[in-house]
Enzyme design. Structure first.
Site, PDB file in Angstrom:
ATOM      1  N   GLN A 263       3.077 -13.966  -1.502  1.00  0.00           N
ATOM      2  CA  GLN A 263       3.961 -12.841  -1.150  1.00  0.00           C
ATOM      3  C   GLN A 263       4.813 -13.152   0.070  1.00  0.00           C
ATOM      4  OE1 GLN A 263       0.607 -12.549  -1.688  1.00  0.00           O
ATOM      5  NE2 GLN A 263       0.079 -10.565  -2.549  1.00  0.00           N
TER       6      GLN A 263
ATOM      7  N   ASN B 155      -6.701  -6.242   5.075  1.00  0.00           N
ATOM      8  CA  ASN B 155      -5.358  -6.698   4.719  1.00  0.00           C
ATOM      9  C   ASN B 155      -5.487  -7.905   3.791  1.00  0.00           C
ATOM     10  OD1 ASN B 155      -2.461  -6.429   5.024  1.00  0.00           O
ATOM     11  ND2 ASN B 155      -2.501  -8.314   6.210  1.00  0.00           N
TER      12      ASN B 155
ATOM     13  N   ALA C 298       0.800  -1.227   0.000  1.00  0.00           N
ATOM     14  CA  ALA C 298       0.000   0.000   0.000  1.00  0.00           C
ATOM     15  C   ALA C 298       0.835   1.281   0.000  1.00  0.00           C
ATOM     16  CB  ALA C 298      -0.968  -0.025   1.186  1.00  0.00           C
TER      17      ALA C 298
ATOM     18  N   ASP D  37      -3.822  -2.564   4.306  1.00  0.00           N
ATOM     19  CA  ASP D  37      -4.052  -1.690   3.158  1.00  0.00           C
ATOM     20  C   ASP D  37      -5.073  -0.597   3.451  1.00  0.00           C
ATOM     21  OD1 ASP D  37      -2.788  -3.033   0.448  1.00  0.00           O
ATOM     22  OD2 ASP D  37      -3.187  -4.482   2.019  1.00  0.00           O
TER      23      ASP D  37
END
Length: 368
Positions: free
Chosen positions: A204, A255, A56, A245
């Protein structure tokens, strides 16, 4: 932070090409370290949508430069507003994107048209420098939590932290949010170990967080997303720290998908669940995160296929579901404030509540 001993930011303007920016292509990590040159709005929009750039805070910073690129040929008010709208639409959930664009537009409206590009670069540069300072402050405040966990264990053994997705320096201009306290604890000599959720479907955690931690020398173990609850039950997680985020005015947290399940497991096992964020991630215009935050739906292919290394060491992609099966891919979920132990911000830690947030940010709590 460093890659192979060399210090980098995740975003920079090269001295020999000041009308461009450089980013790492995050879709190539950890197999390759490849940089991309972005020089126009379309390239920036593509990099954000395709997740060549993600996280973000970093999305917001890159988008700020994208706005300036769009004004190179036409810096009128109409062009400014149109470019701002296009860029905001590239990722609907991450509020830092909208925050950065709104900050840039507000500043540039006061600048004569002929001077907007130059002034825009200066403002975007300042935004990046502020991001680094803010994340370092988040790290210092989060470090106190890890210190206390270490002291609670009699300074024996290891402090085990679980994290989800990637909220390190790759996701910001530098330092990171959730990982900044971990880096500082490691550098201070606190024996810290990180349980790294793989973070399906884009992995990720296993690709980016593990790469970062390994590069910095931090002990870590990659685990399946569904394993976190088991380790909490076994007493092998001292605290959870994740990024976000978007945080609502009442402390709800959006998130990466799967965060909500970790918060439920932490709550059931009395494991502190902390969320690290810069104040730019707070959306004062939204209260109920479940009802009001738009959740980005990404391509089903991200669920139906996985990317990794082939036997010969080259990156490859394989399907993991039957050919006729469909997939659904919400990119985020919302964790209600009642499941969040607290928020770690650049101004300190607070309860995940409107009162807690207003206590730290009394001047920023009204919609613009």
């Amino acid at each position: 932070m460093k890659i192979n001993g060399t210090a980098y930011r995740s975003l920079w303007r090269p001295t020999d090409d000041q009308n461009s920016i450089r980013i790492f292509d995050q879709t190539r990590f950890p197999w390759e370290v490849e940089t991309l040159a972005l020089r126009d709005e379309d390239a920036v929009a593509h990099a954000i949508r395709s997740m060549q750039v993600r996280g973000a805070p970093l999305i917001g910073a890159v988008a700020a430069y994208g706005l300036i690129f769009a004004l190179q040929n036409d810096a009128s008010d109409a062009a400014l507003e149109a470019a701002a709208h296009r860029l905001v639409e590239t990722r609907p959930t991450a509020i830092n994107l909208r925050w950065a664009i709104e900050r840039m537009v507000k500043h540039l409206r006061t600048v004569p048209v002929a001077q907007r590009v130059e002034a825009g670069y200066a403002e975007a540069d300042a935004l990046c420098d502020e991001d680094v300072a803010v994340n370092e402050a988040i790290g210092r405040h989060g470090l106190e939590l890890i210190r206390k966990a270490w002291e609670a264990k009699g300074k024996q053994g290891t402090v085990n932290v679980l994290t989800h997705c990637n909220a390190g320096w790759i996701a910001t201009v530098d330092w990171g949010t959730a990982l900044a306290p971990i880096y500082m604890a490691h550098d201070e000599g606190i024996p810290v170990h990180v349980w790294v959720d793989e973070t399906r479907p884009r992995n990720q955690g296993s690709l980016l967080t593990a790469f970062e931690l390994g590069s910095h020398g931090v002990a870590h173990t990659v685990i399946a997303d569904n394993a976190g609850g088991h380790y909490m039950q076994a007493g092998q997680v001292d605290l959870v720290i994740v990024g976000t985020d978007r945080v609502t005015a009442q402390g709800d947290v959006a998130n990466k998908i799967g965060t909500y399940l970790k918060a439920l497991a932490a709550h059931d096992n009395n494991v502190p669940f902390w969320v690290a964020l810069p104040s730019s991630t707070i959306d004062w215009r939204v209260r109920d995160g479940v009802k009001e935050i738009p959740i980005e739906e990404r391509s089903a292919d991200e669920v139906l296929y996985v990317t990794g290394l082939e036997a010969d060491g080259t990156p490859g992609r394989v399907r993991v579901a039957p050919p006729a099966s469909n997939g659904a891919n919400p990119a985020f979920d919302v964790t209600p404030a009642r499941l969040v132990t607290g928020l770690i911000t650049e101004r300190g830690c607070c309860d995940a509540s409107e009162a807690g947030l207003r206590g730290l940010f009394p001047a920023e709590n009204n919609p613009a």
